[in-house]
Design a protein around this motif. Structure first.
Motif, mmCIF file in Angstrom:
data_model
loop_
_atom_site.group_PDB
_atom_site.id
_atom_site.type_symbol
_atom_site.label_atom_id
_atom_site.label_comp_id
_atom_site.label_asym_id
_atom_site.label_seq_id
_atom_site.Cartn_x
_atom_site.Cartn_y
_atom_site.Cartn_z
ATOM 1 N N ASN A 8 -85.724 40.482 -18.193
ATOM 2 C CA ASN A 8 -84.936 39.422 -18.816
ATOM 3 C C ASN A 8 -84.586 38.325 -17.815
ATOM 4 O O ASN A 8 -84.621 37.134 -18.143
ATOM 5 N N ASP A 9 -84.237 38.712 -16.589
ATOM 6 C CA ASP A 9 -83.941 37.725 -15.548
ATOM 7 C C ASP A 9 -85.103 36.754 -15.375
ATOM 8 O O ASP A 9 -84.906 35.538 -15.278
ATOM 9 N N ARG A 10 -86.309 37.311 -15.293
ATOM 10 C CA ARG A 10 -87.481 36.465 -15.047
ATOM 11 C C ARG A 10 -87.715 35.516 -16.215
ATOM 12 O O ARG A 10 -88.053 34.346 -16.015
ATOM 13 N N VAL A 11 -87.532 36.009 -17.437
ATOM 14 C CA VAL A 11 -87.694 35.148 -18.606
ATOM 15 C C VAL A 11 -86.666 34.012 -18.579
ATOM 16 O O VAL A 11 -86.988 32.850 -18.820
ATOM 17 N N PHE A 12 -85.433 34.342 -18.260
ATOM 18 C CA PHE A 12 -84.383 33.314 -18.209
ATOM 19 C C PHE A 12 -84.696 32.288 -17.115
ATOM 20 O O PHE A 12 -84.451 31.084 -17.292
ATOM 21 N N ASP A 13 -85.257 32.743 -16.002
ATOM 22 C CA ASP A 13 -85.658 31.802 -14.946
ATOM 23 C C ASP A 13 -86.722 30.829 -15.453
ATOM 24 O O ASP A 13 -86.714 29.641 -15.114
ATOM 25 N N VAL A 14 -87.650 31.353 -16.255
ATOM 26 C CA VAL A 14 -88.702 30.504 -16.811
ATOM 27 C C VAL A 14 -88.092 29.468 -17.760
ATOM 28 O O VAL A 14 -88.446 28.282 -17.720
ATOM 29 N N LEU A 15 -87.165 29.891 -18.591
ATOM 30 C CA LEU A 15 -86.553 28.966 -19.547
ATOM 31 C C LEU A 15 -85.759 27.864 -18.852
ATOM 32 O O LEU A 15 -85.621 26.764 -19.392
#
Length: 336
Positions: free
Chosen positions: A151-158
């Motif tokens: 989830n952290d990585r996805v939020f970083d992408v967003l």
């Protein structure tokens, strides 16, 4: 003859899509020392995975771990590598291909470490018209080192997107009745196909530092609950153990290696190992359990050993995934 577009006319805009992104841990691109070293560098640099002070850990990682571990790990990968590549990646891709939620939903997959990268697949879903995306970390039990880092990585992408898609994340399903039933069916089917009836069934989960439990991570408790519910469903007492320890810190116990050795010494002649913390077979199940675990048990006095497959892309697995993912898509899918 094509009609001329009049002033004020607008081209037909396709309806927005919904994305589902399955995410698992990751694998090196090849079973070679260099590929494994690159993979381990990314994996073991994640602050969620190793919670030591960053400067101290980077000295250890770059000065020791990355100079010693890649060759050994590459050898282990070579023993399980397939024509389709890493088993974990191949199975995750098969799971994605096997899921369908209608024409408006695009199902894709990614790896947290390595390729296909989360950033690339989230962007691909967005470019394909997905204005809503469900992120599905494929970990039945929640941990900061697994689910949270996805989830952290996805939020970083967003954070890099001006126009962000709406986002949902799949919660853990460690005690979902459908999950326990899928495990039960899978275990019973595989045991029925064996040439022996196991005296003992070991439920082996990936280990974590004890400090994660002390800091409030629910992983250990959720593993224990999964094992208890599965044991109840099978009407058998399962022996719970934890595998894949890394480093010198105190990790969750008992270790799977020590458990298999103890069972062999105590006169247990036949064992089956189930790994309910993994949604797909990988290095830890195919090499650590199926190869080294067998050797440990037999050398300690055991005779018959079976490493049961994970749910993978079996019928019961796909039915389970369709259920738990479909549940999280409710309210997004168009009414039939």
């Amino acid at each position: 003859m094509r009609a001329a577009q009049l002033p004020g006319d607008h081209p037909i805009i396709p309806p927005p899509k919904i994305g589902v992104l399955l995410v698992n841990l990751g694998s090196p691109e090849a079973p070679t020392r260099d590929a494994v070293k690159a993979y381990l560098r990314e994996f073991l640099s994640d602050r969620r995975v190793v919670e030591l002070p960053p400067l101290l850990w980077q000295i250890i990682l770059r000065g020791f771990v990355l100079n010693t571990r890649p060759a050994t790990t590459a050898h282990a990968y070579r023993q399980i590598w397939t024509e389709a590549g890493s088993p974990l990646a191949a199975i995750t891709a098969e799971q994605a291909r096997g899921l369908s939620f209608g024409d408006t939903v695009i199902v894709d997959w990614a790896m947290r470490y390595g390729k296909p990268a989360i950033a690339d697949r989230v962007k691909a879903l967005k470019d394909a018209g997905c204005q809503r995306i469900l992120i599905a970390p494929l970990y039945p039990q929640y941990s900061g080192a697994t689910t949270a880092t996805v989830n952290d990585r996805v939020f970083d992408v967003l954070k890099q997107m001006r126009w962000q898609p709406a986002l949902r994340t799949l919660p853990p399903w460690h005690d979902d009745p459908a999950y326990i039933e899928a495990l039960k069916v899978s275990v019973e089917r595989q045991i029925a196909a064996l040439s022996f009836v196991p005296d003992t069934i070991v439920a082996s989960f990936h280990s974590m530092p004890v400090s994660t439990l002390e800091d409030g991570d629910p992983y250990h408790c959720q593993c224990q609950k999964t094992a208890r519910l599965l044991g109840n469903a099978l009407r058998r007492d399962l022996v719970v153990s934890f595998q894949s320890k890394l480093g010198r810190a105190k990790w969750l116990e008992p270790s799977t290696e020590e458990t298999l050795a103890r069972l062999g010494r105590e006169g247990v002649k036949s064992v089956a190992v189930v790994t309910p913390g993994f949604a797909a077979d990988n290095l830890e199940t195919l090499e650590e359990i199926a190869i080294r675990g067998r050797e440990t048990f037999v050398e300690a006095g055991g005779s018959d050993f079976a490493a049961l497959e994970c749910l993978n892309a079996s019928t019961e697995s796909m039915e389970l995934m369709h259920l738990i993912i479909g549940r999280e898509l409710e309210g997004w899918l168009p009414h039939s």
